[in-house]
Design a protein around this motif. Structure first.
Motif, short mmCIF file in Angstrom:
data_model
loop_
_atom_site.label_atom_id
_atom_site.label_comp_id
_atom_site.label_asym_id
_atom_site.label_seq_id
_atom_site.Cartn_x
_atom_site.Cartn_y
_atom_site.Cartn_z
N GLY A 86 -13.96 24.32 80.00
CA GLY A 86 -14.99 24.99 79.23
C GLY A 86 -14.99 24.49 77.79
O GLY A 86 -13.92 24.34 77.19
N SER A 87 -16.18 24.23 77.25
CA SER A 87 -16.30 23.75 75.87
C SER A 87 -17.27 24.65 75.11
O SER A 87 -18.36 24.95 75.60
CB SER A 87 -16.80 22.30 75.85
OG SER A 87 -17.07 21.88 74.53
N LYS A 88 -16.89 25.07 73.92
CA LYS A 88 -17.72 25.99 73.14
C LYS A 88 -19.02 25.34 72.64
O LYS A 88 -20.01 26.04 72.40
CB LYS A 88 -16.93 26.52 71.95
CG LYS A 88 -15.75 27.38 72.38
CD LYS A 88 -14.88 27.78 71.20
CE LYS A 88 -13.67 28.58 71.66
NZ LYS A 88 -12.77 28.92 70.53
N SER A 89 -19.01 24.02 72.47
CA SER A 89 -20.21 23.35 71.97
C SER A 89 -20.57 22.09 72.75
O SER A 89 -21.47 21.36 72.37
CB SER A 89 -20.04 23.00 70.49
OG SER A 89 -18.90 22.19 70.31
N ILE A 122 -15.74 30.44 77.20
CA ILE A 122 -17.04 30.04 76.67
C ILE A 122 -18.10 31.14 76.69
O ILE A 122 -19.21 30.92 76.24
CB ILE A 122 -17.59 28.82 77.45
CG1 ILE A 122 -17.87 29.18 78.91
CG2 ILE A 122 -16.62 27.64 77.35
CD1 ILE A 122 -18.54 28.07 79.71
N TYR A 125 -20.32 32.00 73.47
CA TYR A 125 -20.94 30.92 72.70
C TYR A 125 -22.24 30.43 73.34
O TYR A 125 -22.26 29.98 74.49
CB TYR A 125 -19.95 29.76 72.56
CG TYR A 125 -18.68 30.18 71.87
CD1 TYR A 125 -18.57 30.15 70.48
CD2 TYR A 125 -17.58 30.65 72.60
CE1 TYR A 125 -17.40 30.56 69.84
CE2 TYR A 125 -16.41 31.06 71.97
CZ TYR A 125 -16.33 31.02 70.59
OH TYR A 125 -15.18 31.43 69.98
N SER A 128 -22.36 26.78 74.60
CA SER A 128 -21.21 26.37 75.41
C SER A 128 -21.64 25.64 76.67
O SER A 128 -22.75 25.80 77.16
CB SER A 128 -20.37 27.59 75.78
OG SER A 128 -21.12 28.50 76.56
N ARG A 247 -23.75 34.81 80.95
CA ARG A 247 -22.71 35.00 79.96
C ARG A 247 -22.42 36.48 79.72
O ARG A 247 -21.28 36.86 79.42
CB ARG A 247 -23.07 34.28 78.66
CG ARG A 247 -22.84 32.76 78.76
CD ARG A 247 -23.00 32.02 77.46
NE ARG A 247 -24.41 31.80 77.14
CZ ARG A 247 -25.07 32.46 76.22
NH1 ARG A 247 -24.46 33.41 75.50
NH2 ARG A 247 -26.35 32.22 75.98
#
Length: 300
Positions: A86-89, A122, A125, A128, A247
């Motif tokens: 998982g990546s926030k951006s 994530i 965000y 994300s 989310r």
């Protein structure tokens, strides 16, 4: 999101017209959503969330099903393992070991066997991204840490909890444990485990309670590439962007997991409160040149 909307509607056993009426939109709008021509805006997704909560629609389970369906379509070479990140951006450029330094296993690129962990990271965000990745682990020098006191102490070292015994052989052991490796493999300290291990560090639970918690929580495994060679062995297989609706459900799942972890940790702490040693006691013993902790823990 088009597949999810259709799954929700079919779960409710509704036609597109009936579904549209409940959401105060037109039949054509729902039709466009399900065909992927447009996506519902936040107010529409909020209405959908309220409807799904009222009707007990398992949206989070549907999200996991979607991930599983995408994963099942990925064909890998026999030397590769499928994992989740998982990546926030979002990932921009090449994959690099550039997480925060004070993560469980230090600075690296973190992946896991359980998608729930990545989703938890994530959910707060808007920009994300969720990634299904693979790694050719057999080509890498790696350290595999069992779910025991070594795992806890390696996490303690990387989170900066052992600085007061810096220079001791005990400190140096964990400083050097992952030296010259490309990949570290060990249990995930997700929201459930974070509560337990944090309580260990601040002296509320013993090492015995911690170890039993590790076993009881049955955490997934995380793979952390800590070198360029390790990161070069990672390949992105699929990128997924989640909707506002999804989310919202991820946040709920994260909160439920956290509550379960706290409850379990409290039960285990009561059961084993008279067994083992506290973190400060272990550090004091290490500073005084006490007996080897690994030998003691094996006797638990």
């Amino acid at each position: 999101m088009q597949t999810l909307i259709k799954k929700i509607r079919l779960y409710l056993n509704m036609s597109q017209l009936e579904f549209a009426e409940l959401l105060s939109v037109t039949f054509a709008t729902v039709n466009r959503w399900e065909n992927g021509h447009t996506e519902p805006n936040k107010p529409a997704q909020s209405k959908m969330y309220n409807l799904c909560k009222e009707k007990s629609v398992p949206v989070y389970d549907m999200t996991l099903e979607g991930i599983a369906e995408v994963s099942a379509r990925i064909k890998l070479e026999t030397d590769r393992i499928l994992l989740y990140h998982g990546s926030k951006s979002g990932i921009k450029g090449s994959i690099e070991p550039k997480s925060r330094k004070q993560c469980d296993f230090g600075r690296g690129f973190y992946m896991g066997t359980d998608p729930n962990q990545a989703l938890t990271l994530i959910c707060d965000y808007d920009k994300s991204k969720f990634y299904i990745v693979s790694i050719a682990a057999g080509t890498l020098a790696h350290l595999d840490v069992s779910a025991d006191i070594d795992w806890a102490m390696l996490v303690a070292y990387n989170r900066g909890r052992m600085e007061k015994i810096k220079g001791t052989s005990f400190y140096n052991k964990y400083r050097d444990m992952a030296a010259d490796t490309d990949l570290i493999i060990g249990s995930i300290a997700d929201d459930r485990m974070f509560y337990v291990i944090d309580n260990f560090f601040i002296g509320n639970v013993t090492d015995s309670a911690l170890i039993h918690s590790l076993s009881a929580l049955q955490l997934g495994r995380q793979y952390v590439t800590v070198s360029k060679k390790g990161c070069d062995a990672v390949r992105i297989e699929s990128e997924i962007t989640f909707s506002y609706l999804e989310r919202l459900y991820m946040k709920e799942a994260a909160e439920k997991n956290r509550a379960k972890g706290i409850s379990l940790a409290n039960d285990i702490s009561k059961k084993y409160r008279r067994e083992g040693k506290y973190f400060d006691e272990i550090l004091d013993e290490a500073r005084a040149g006490g007996k080897d902790e690994r030998t003691r823990i094996k006797a638990l």
